[in-house]
Design a protein around this motif. Structure first.
Motif: not given
Length: 132
Positions: A32, A36, A39, A42
């Motif tokens: 996290s 990504w 996001t 996700l």
């Protein structure tokens, strides 16, 4: 001999599930932040996978307990009971220290998880010495 090989198979399976769950836990947190970029979709997906892998690990542990003899099962269950009790009591005390501002830092769950692991290992060691 067959019982010993089945026990080894279940220990390996438990170790594999534990390893995969641990990696997925790290992926949720660090993915996290670094992969990504926060996001939420996700992160929730990775967390869902983490929960499913955690359930698999729990089932693998239960499966491992089924192969143990009475004494080994007693050692494991007593160790789990001691660990649960200590974690609950110390965890709540640790949280209350944070809430009442007795400690200058936030009570982090990671400390409680480490405490739990140490308690479990010590309880297994002490109970094994006690009963054998």
């Amino acid at each position: 001999m067959e019982r010993k090989s089945e026990r080894l198979r279940r220990v390996r399976l438990l170790a594999l599930w534990t390893f995969v769950w641990t990696i997925s836990t790290a992926l949720v947190v660090f993915g996290s932040e670094f992969i990504w970029n926060g996001t939420k979709g996700l992160t929730v997906f990775a967390l869902g996978i983490n929960i499913l892998l955690g359930i698999g690990m729990i089932l693998a542990h239960r499966n491992f307990l089924e192969i143990l003899d009475e004494l080994e099962r007693k050692i494991q269950l007593e160790s789990m009971a001691i660990t649960l009790g200590l974690t609950l009591v110390i965890g709540l005390a640790y949280s209350m220290l944070d809430v009442t501002d007795v400690i200058p830092w936030d009570a982090e769950i990671s400390f409680l998880v480490m405490f739990m692991g140490i308690c479990y290992m010590l309880a297994i060691f002490m109970n094994t010495r006690r009963y054998r």
